[in-house]
Design a protein around this motif. Structure first.
Motif, PDB file in Angstrom:
ATOM      1  N   TYR A  63       0.917  -1.083  -0.031  1.00  0.00           N
ATOM      2  CA  TYR A  63       0.013  -0.048   0.042  1.00  0.00           C
ATOM      3  C   TYR A  63       0.899   1.135   0.164  1.00  0.00           C
ATOM      4  O   TYR A  63       2.263   1.192   0.203  1.00  0.00           O
ATOM      5  N   LEU A 123       0.810   5.483   1.230  1.00  0.00           N
ATOM      6  CA  LEU A 123       0.219   6.749   1.593  1.00  0.00           C
ATOM      7  C   LEU A 123       1.084   7.805   1.125  1.00  0.00           C
ATOM      8  O   LEU A 123       2.272   7.835   1.470  1.00  0.00           O
ATOM      9  N   TYR A 135      -3.723  14.165   1.171  1.00  0.00           N
ATOM     10  CA  TYR A 135      -3.408  12.811   1.406  1.00  0.00           C
ATOM     11  C   TYR A 135      -4.106  11.940   0.272  1.00  0.00           C
ATOM     12  O   TYR A 135      -5.414  12.129  -0.198  1.00  0.00           O
ATOM     13  N   HIS A 144      -4.443   7.268  -0.117  1.00  0.00           N
ATOM     14  CA  HIS A 144      -4.130   5.986   0.049  1.00  0.00           C
ATOM     15  C   HIS A 144      -4.544   5.277  -0.830  1.00  0.00           C
ATOM     16  O   HIS A 144      -5.535   5.018  -1.340  1.00  0.00           O
ATOM     17  N   PHE A 189      -6.414   3.814   6.093  1.00  0.00           N
ATOM     18  CA  PHE A 189      -5.233   3.712   6.451  1.00  0.00           C
ATOM     19  C   PHE A 189      -5.085   3.461   7.900  1.00  0.00           C
ATOM     20  O   PHE A 189      -5.551   4.359   8.631  1.00  0.00           O
ATOM     21  N   SER A 220      -3.163   4.263  10.488  1.00  0.00           N
ATOM     22  CA  SER A 220      -2.060   5.217  10.875  1.00  0.00           C
ATOM     23  C   SER A 220      -1.466   4.862  11.959  1.00  0.00           C
ATOM     24  O   SER A 220      -0.031   5.173  12.191  1.00  0.00           O
ATOM     25  N   ASN A 277      -8.732   9.321   8.386  1.00  0.00           N
ATOM     26  CA  ASN A 277      -9.021   8.850   7.348  1.00  0.00           C
ATOM     27  C   ASN A 277     -10.161   9.706   6.429  1.00  0.00           C
ATOM     28  O   ASN A 277     -10.291   9.739   5.383  1.00  0.00           O
TER      29      ASN A 277
END
Length: 128
Positions: A51, A53, A61, A63, A88, A90, A121
């Motif tokens: 993945y 970010l 942002y 993702h 995500f 985090s 998110n």
């Protein structure tokens, strides 16, 4: 610990750096060498289930799941592509990154960790 890949090819429009280990790739994009950070991309779980970010000053942002490509006509895989992908985590990514980012200069380390720490998110696609 993250190591820098220093023979990274540069382009005319900005400057970039890459730090990596077995789990992470961290790309940092600058306006120019020594200039301000324009963004970063943190690729995580890059071997098992990759993945990314991404944070960009002008876009906020993103993702994404990294689709490593289907085999093509000649049996070789096609180019990887980024596909939008939900939530995500985090907290766990930040905790793991904190353990390995200690070898990166403090201004970069602080910048990336702060962006991940404040991430929510609901921020996806927003400029902050």
């Amino acid at each position: 610990m993250l190591k820098e890949y220093s023979p990274l090819r540069q382009h005319d429009d900005g400057f970039r750096r890459l730090f990596y280990d077995d789990f992470f790739d961290l790309y940092i994009w600058y306006e120019r060498n020594g200039g301000p950070i324009l963004g970063f991309q943190l690729v995580y779980d890059k071997v098992e289930d990759p993945y990314s970010l991404t944070w960009l000053a002008k876009e906020g942002y993103l993702h994404n799941k990294i689709d490593d490509g289907e085999p093509g006509d000649m049996g070789a895989k096609m180019s990887p592509i980024l596909m939008p992908d939900g939530l995500f985590d985090s907290v766990s990514v930040e905790a793991r990154l904190q353990r390995v980012i200690t070898t990166v200069e403090q201004p970069i380390r602080d910048f990336v960790l702060e962006k991940i720490h404040v991430f929510d998110n609901n921020m996806l696609g927003r400029v902050l």
